[in-house]
Design a protein around this motif. Structure first.
Motif, PDB file in Angstrom:
ATOM      1  N   ARG A  30       2.904   0.391  -5.874  1.00 39.22           N
ATOM      2  CA  ARG A  30       1.904   0.212  -4.711  1.00 39.22           C
ATOM      3  C   ARG A  30       0.008  -0.731  -5.208  1.00 39.22           C
ATOM      4  O   ARG A  30       0.894  -1.247  -6.884  1.00 39.22           O
ATOM      5  CB  ARG A  30       0.876   1.489  -5.453  1.00 39.22           C
ATOM      6  CG  ARG A  30       1.427   2.469  -4.354  1.00 39.22           C
ATOM      7  CD  ARG A  30       0.824   3.933  -4.570  1.00 39.22           C
ATOM      8  NE  ARG A  30      -0.625   4.341  -4.784  1.00 39.22           N
ATOM      9  CZ  ARG A  30      -0.723   5.442  -5.214  1.00 39.22           C
ATOM     10  NH1 ARG A  30      -0.842   6.669  -4.803  1.00 39.22           N
ATOM     11  NH2 ARG A  30      -2.608   5.321  -4.917  1.00 39.22           N
TER      12      ARG A  30
ATOM     13  N   ASP B 244       0.322   2.170   6.813  1.00 28.18           N
ATOM     14  CA  ASP B 244       0.923   3.088   5.616  1.00 28.18           C
ATOM     15  C   ASP B 244       0.921   4.549   6.313  1.00 28.18           C
ATOM     16  O   ASP B 244       1.058   5.487   5.445  1.00 28.18           O
ATOM     17  CB  ASP B 244      -0.421   3.483   4.834  1.00 28.18           C
ATOM     18  CG  ASP B 244      -2.269   3.620   5.251  1.00 28.18           C
ATOM     19  OD1 ASP B 244      -1.915   4.148   6.690  1.00 28.18           O
ATOM     20  OD2 ASP B 244      -3.020   4.505   5.278  1.00 28.18           O
TER      21      ASP B 244
ATOM     22  N   THR C 267       0.908  -1.345  -0.099  1.00 27.31           N
ATOM     23  CA  THR C 267      -0.184   0.076  -0.094  1.00 27.31           C
ATOM     24  C   THR C 267       0.808   1.245   0.524  1.00 27.31           C
ATOM     25  O   THR C 267       2.246   1.468  -0.048  1.00 27.31           O
ATOM     26  CB  THR C 267      -0.950  -0.113   1.381  1.00 27.31           C
ATOM     27  OG1 THR C 267       0.305  -0.341   2.303  1.00 27.31           O
ATOM     28  CG2 THR C 267      -1.654  -1.099   1.193  1.00 27.31           C
ATOM     29  N   SER C 268       0.687   2.674  -0.323  1.00 28.87           N
ATOM     30  CA  SER C 268       0.335   4.127   0.018  1.00 28.87           C
ATOM     31  C   SER C 268       1.793   3.784   1.454  1.00 28.87           C
ATOM     32  O   SER C 268       0.888   3.654   2.305  1.00 28.87           O
ATOM     33  CB  SER C 268       0.209   5.035  -0.557  1.00 28.87           C
ATOM     34  OG  SER C 268       0.682   6.052  -0.326  1.00 28.87           O
TER      35      SER C 268
ATOM     36  N   SER D  50       4.067   2.000   2.605  1.00 30.76           N
ATOM     37  CA  SER D  50       4.250   0.643   3.493  1.00 30.76           C
ATOM     38  C   SER D  50       6.246   0.898   2.976  1.00 30.76           C
ATOM     39  O   SER D  50       6.075  -0.572   4.394  1.00 30.76           O
ATOM     40  CB  SER D  50       3.607   0.154   2.833  1.00 30.76           C
ATOM     41  OG  SER D  50       4.414  -1.004   1.432  1.00 30.76           O
TER      42      SER D  50
END
Length: 357
Positions: free
Chosen positions: A189, A253, A50-51, A53
């Motif tokens: 992503r 995130d 994920t963005s 991470s």
């Protein structure tokens, strides 16, 4: 206590770790080893998450330095982003290796011609380098999702010659053969996985070499916080460590926000009390904690600008992010000259705004 004079802040803030900062990169040992093991069996590795991470940091601050220290193989590692010119950026990185029998000033143009000529262009370029038996070439494509924005711009312009497709084909062909030792590792992503179906063969390659970043354990997160401080012999209170872990919760995130809060806390501690006490809860609360550190920093930087630079700032930041139909934000890499046009500003004015943040 030890003074902090002469030492760079051990926390990178919002940006990712770089390869020369591996000494302060902690908490990812198992993940680094997992990716290196996967690389032994697959020449195309996709590191997904994920963005926020920590994909880029894991690769640049962890995997690449560890790979470079290997004794059995000699890795030539080239790092790039697609930006608005994926093929040109690929050619530039290959040219900078300096291993072709071509004058340096002509290398990039020569490589670009080979890349444009055929799907095997990347293989042909590396083959001409005449590598040794233990030599390996690893192309790292960071923030691969930028390619999907570029793809949409190609379609909007009704371009008949898709450079984004050429770029993907070059990577797939290079890793699909076994004669020349070329490897590819990309970070992307995970919410852009469905976009991969726009390119023939890309979903299959990603499925075969996929590494989805797992959630970090409590112990690993503690290492992220305490490791850089211990590396340089600086004290941090257990109360602060526990507070940071509590504020972070289970949100993967939020790792860049954690790093930013640590960077700001360290700056405050260094400025006021580095010789008096360990970095602690009072220093953390002084910078607004994780919930306010980023917005407070941005507000401070913005309000330090005069009215004209605030105007430039707004236009520059609006230009650097694109929101898709699905509401996903994606970086829009933009050259300085183009930002100047968008903001109707001089280069030094745009640079001054960027440096403030």
């Amino acid at each position: 206590m030890m003074a902090t004079d002469g030492i760079t802040n051990p926390f990178p803030g919002l940006r990712s770790f770089e390869s020369n900062e591996s000494d302060r990169f902690f908490g990812r040992d198992l993940q680094i080893q997992d990716i290196l093991s996967k690389l032994k069996d697959n020449r195309f590795i996709s590191v997904l998450g994920t963005s926020g991470s920590g994909k880029s940091s894991l690769v640049k601050g962890g995997v690449l330095p560890r790979l470079s220290k290997g004794k059995e193989e000699d890795w030539s590692i080239r790092l790039m982003r697609p930006e608005n010119q994926p093929l040109q950026n690929l050619a530039r990185q290959l040219a900078q290796m300096g291993k072709l029998d071509v004058p340096d000033e002509d290398a990039e143009e020569y490589i670009m011609a080979l890349l444009m000529r055929s799907r095997m262009g990347l293989v042909q370029v590396v083959e001409e380098m005449k590598l040794g038996a233990s030599d390996r070439v690893l192309m790292v494509v960071d923030q691969f999702e930028e390619l999907f924005r570029y793809r949409k711009e190609e379609r909007a312009q009704k371009s008949e010659d898709s450079l984004s497709a050429k770029f993907v084909n070059l990577l797939l062909e290079a890793t699909g053969q076994r004669k020349v030792p070329i490897y590819v590792m990309l970070t992307m992503r995970s919410d852009f996985l469905s976009d991969c179906t726009d390119f023939h063969g890309l979903p299959e390659a990603i499925n075969d070499g996929q590494y989805l970043i797992p959630r970090m354990t409590h112990t690993e997160l503690r290492q992220v916080i305490t490791g850089p401080m211990q590396q340089y012999g600086y004290p941090i209170s257990n109360v602060l460590v526990n507070r940071l872990l509590y504020d972070l919760g289970s949100s993967m995130d939020q790792l860049p926000i954690l790093q930013h809060a640590l960077m700001r806390t360290w700056d405050y501690w260094r400025q006021y009390e580095a010789n008096a006490e360990p970095m602690g809860i009072l220093h953390y609360e002084a910078i607004g904690t994780m919930s306010q550190a980023l917005s407070s920093h941005a507000d401070e930087a913005f309000h330090e600008l005069d009215e004209e630079h605030q105007r430039v700032c707004k236009r520059v930041f609006q230009a650097l992010t694109q929101i898709g139909k699905e509401g996903r934000g994606i970086r829009r890499p933009t050259p300085l000259w183009q930002l100047c046009d968008i903001a109707n500003a001089k280069p030094w004015e745009v640079v001054a705004v960027a440096e403030k943040f």
